[in-house]
Design an enzyme around this catalytic site. Sequence first.
Site, PDB file in Angstrom:
ATOM      1  N   GLY A   1       0.799  -1.226   0.000  1.00  0.00           N
ATOM      2  CA  GLY A   1       0.000   0.000   0.000  1.00  0.00           C
ATOM      3  C   GLY A   1       0.824   1.264   0.000  1.00  0.00           C
TER       4      GLY A   1
ATOM      5  CD  GLU B   1      -3.659 -10.183  -2.767  1.00  0.00           C
ATOM      6  OE1 GLU B   1      -3.123 -10.077  -1.661  1.00  0.00           O
ATOM      7  OE2 GLU B   1      -3.661 -11.237  -3.435  1.00  0.00           O
ATOM      8  CG  LEU B   2      -2.711  -2.268  -3.362  1.00  0.00           C
ATOM      9  CD1 LEU B   2      -2.541  -1.476  -4.646  1.00  0.00           C
ATOM     10  CD2 LEU B   2      -3.212  -1.395  -2.237  1.00  0.00           C
ATOM     11  CG  ASP B   3       1.188  -2.941  -3.550  1.00  0.00           C
ATOM     12  OD1 ASP B   3       1.343  -2.536  -4.715  1.00  0.00           O
ATOM     13  OD2 ASP B   3       0.996  -2.186  -2.579  1.00  0.00           O
ATOM     14  N   GLY B   4      -0.164  -7.484  -4.799  1.00  0.00           N
ATOM     15  CA  GLY B   4      -0.207  -8.911  -4.508  1.00  0.00           C
ATOM     16  C   GLY B   4       0.110  -9.802  -5.697  1.00  0.00           C
TER      17      GLY B   4
END
Lengths: 286, 286, 286, 286
Positions: free
Chosen positions: C203, C228-231
């Site tokens: 994040g 998925e954020l930064d995933g």
Amino acid sequence: MDNRNRARMLISCPDQAGIVATVSQFLYEHGANIVQSDQYTMDPEGGMFFMRIEFDLAHLSELHPKLEQDFAVIADKFQMKWNIHEVSKKKRLAIFVSKEDHCLVELLWQWQAGDLDADIAMVVSNHNDMREYVEQFGIPYHHIPVTKDSKEEAERQQLAVVDGQVDVIILARYMQIISPKFLEHYANRIINIHHSFLPAFVGGKPYAQAYNRGVKIIGATAHYVTEELDGGPIIEQDVQRVSHRDEVDELKRIGRTIERVVLARAVHWHIEDRILVHQNKTVVFN
Amino acid sequence: MDNRNRARMLISCPDQAGIVATVSQFLYEHGANIVQSDQYTMDPEGGMFFMRIEFDLAHLSELHPKLEQDFAVIADKFQMKWNIHEVSKKKRLAIFVSKEDHCLVELLWQWQAGDLDADIAMVVSNHNDMREYVEQFGIPYHHIPVTKDSKEEAERQQLAVVDGQVDVIILARYMQIISPKFLEHYANRIINIHHSFLPAFVGGKPYAQAYNRGVKIIGATAHYVTEELDGGPIIEQDVQRVSHRDEVDELKRIGRTIERVVLARAVHWHIEDRILVHQNKTVVFN
Amino acid sequence: MDNRNRARMLISCPDQAGIVATVSQFLYEHGANIVQSDQYTMDPEGGMFFMRIEFDLAHLSELHPKLEQDFAVIADKFQMKWNIHEVSKKKRLAIFVSKEDHCLVELLWQWQAGDLDADIAMVVSNHNDMREYVEQFGIPYHHIPVTKDSKEEAERQQLAVVDGQVDVIILARYMQIISPKFLEHYANRIINIHHSFLPAFVGGKPYAQAYNRGVKIIGATAHYVTEELDGGPIIEQDVQRVSHRDEVDELKRIGRTIERVVLARAVHWHIEDRILVHQNKTVVFN
Amino acid sequence: MDNRNRARMLISCPDQAGIVATVSQFLYEHGANIVQSDQYTMDPEGGMFFMRIEFDLAHLSELHPKLEQDFAVIADKFQMKWNIHEVSKKKRLAIFVSKEDHCLVELLWQWQAGDLDADIAMVVSNHNDMREYVEQFGIPYHHIPVTKDSKEEAERQQLAVVDGQVDVIILARYMQIISPKFLEHYANRIINIHHSFLPAFVGGKPYAQAYNRGVKIIGATAHYVTEELDGGPIIEQDVQRVSHRDEVDELKRIGRTIERVVLARAVHWHIEDRILVHQNKTVVFN
């Protein structure tokens, strides 16, 4: 090296003008020669000031009480947290270990090789596996089993054996959680090695977590233990590159070498009085 | 950050008791507040003492002359080599470059991004290739060709353009050897980047040498230039892992990134007055 | 180097006996010479098989369609996902950027130096700041502002400019979240640089997070973008040691160099067809 | 893991079209399943070709002779140097050591922990210091003193104890030079750890040399022993950052950890048949 007259002083206090001058003047007037000094100010306007001084003073052990007594006046004025430690008075270590022995082996090997300037007062384990290995070094081995139900009693026994005998506790892959009550006795004096690059992969099975996330680098973290799981002040971290070919067992194998190296560095820095803790961070003068 | 009142002091002298006390007392009495200090003693019994102090002093530029005048007495007593530098007075850089532009590009980019706290006074090159690139930043570009026969004359021209205009010269892959005569004018103020992990692969074509030797790690070295080729005091080194797959061109490609990073670090430390030279070594307070 | 006859083949399929023999026999019979091959089997008993082959074939572009047509039979039999890419057909990149320019500058410099074997088709930005810098390279610059309300429309415009013109999108510190709808068009073809050692500090403001946690090493992570954020699948990571002295701004400065290096490596590997994605992980043959 | 049916094949030969196809077809027809393969061509036009294949074959030990017999035809055609090694047949190691024990301790610890898939057949030393430590592991210890005059006789004794009992010799800080005559018996099968980042600091006292040169990074190098002192094919290197504060003893202490790690990696790769030697270089498939 003859270090009978060598001492180390650690200071933390709110920053203000004149601290370095006052402290160095004090040492000079008491006949001490500063061999090394490090300082760090968090923020020049109203922040915290941290200092580590290594000095030589003839007849140190004799003059030590007077030195502390005189310094108390200065310390009071500047609201200092401080201590003076004689280098020749070795810190006493307890190594706590469960079943994985690599960190224990590393510390014992460094100690035996004369690289670790401390006394290993005892090894404490919830298993009996390493008794023979440890005792051949002439180090007492305390087997204190821990079960869910016996945890409180086990910690009581642990405290009984370390109390007054031990200055710092090393959790060398000791897989039990330490209770807040136990922590109180050794605040900022219990060092744990966590087998991940914190804050990634807090908690159990970090290598499996790392494998599942597909990271390209794994690491290990030495930190002081606090009530928050794997959340205490970080002392040291290191990493090693891995690839998609490395499955969990291989990560563990690679990781063991990182863990050994990182924990050993943290222990060295602690026993050499290189670490100051402020809130949840460390200042490491290395 | 407003740094008009921030100064840095560098000291080297034979070690003896009382230096830290005297210096810090002096600064305190003159109204300065020590923000950071580092010191290092090569050998507590009769060795050399090195110190770097960063301090704040109200009305610095006005009081600077008096400060130096008063300090000269102390310096004399302790046989100190020393200087006090005002942080707000940026050092003036000349970047010397031949045909490879990566180190120049890096320094210009850092400077443009506000990361390099210095003035780039000029770029000097034995080729004309990068004139347009450099001049778009508003930086003067001096094309001074060098041939075997014109070398002496070329150095005369170089000295003419840098003289009085430049505090430090950066050889950013400048492939000409600097004569002892030129060096005299900028002792310990000419920084070179050598494209190997010195002292391995001194001299020409270090990547080809590295390839032929089959090393598994390559590196780069930033050092002050002395009369001995690639033999001056090392400021910084860094390395990168390579494999049998990496042929000479690939080593060069990988190496360019190491060179850029290593040279930039060395330049930063020099302009921040973090480096003291003693004999053929550096003390870097970073 | 003349690479008109050089091709790369990527294969993933369920593992079974005979794959390597079949593929290499196929290439041999079609007159190709294997220059390099890499393979990896996740688990010899019923796992996944991944392969990268680099080969030379005279009259490649002429024979390419027939090669694909013939190979389809084999691919079908082994349930392969596969492609054959001619090395001389450069991939077309779009670089998306917001206000921080270091990653963009790095890629443009590598491209200009001939180190990046791709076409930079365009730069897309939600700001207009870097237009002049980009256009001097002769690269089209699309300024497409993004606000909360205009996000959907902005993505429509972005798709319109990249569609059919771009093979891979590089988020070079592009600070907008990409919608699932946009991602569909470029699955495993959008590379982001995240300015932390993931999965630590997912994040926003990762350097501030790192500073607050007191880590001793910071890093950067290049990954394919997923919902998925930064995933998404991690391509590459690297790290740099820091200390208590490094405040947030200093972490950012150190981090910029890591980010540049890590993103550039990931882009290189992608355009050299070195990366296979399986579930949420990458196999990188480098 | 049951590895009774797992084998590794190493091949080097002049490059030509069809090698991979022929070899993989051969293995497929003999019922083998390729688990991993790596290859490397030094130069696609007329260079050398190197290959490592790991495969599973039911009834391996029974079929091994026939496999070799059949493969000889192919090997002959392609002028291959090659071998097939059954993974379950552990390589037998002799560890040679002088007075410094850290590399020996590391190898024994890894072996005891089950991380080193080899038999330690014996330890050979020119001193008697480590007999007790070694014998507690049930490993034979041969004390063969070496003086200037007895060197030839000592090597005769060493050869007598290793002959037919040992596949690879590890010089784990063994401080005697091995004669060309001895080397003949174990060409590319003697691994030495040199305590510097070769080719820097060849010969004696490398840490003192490193200190005197003022390097900022020290290293260690594992290499096969040849007649040229510290000049044999490099297998692995690693490094660690140091500073001006680290005097020779500290460099030695830091270096010991690098030496242990680097030597252990080289030994692992050798016993896992990951290393091919060509002229004075290694190809390491790791």
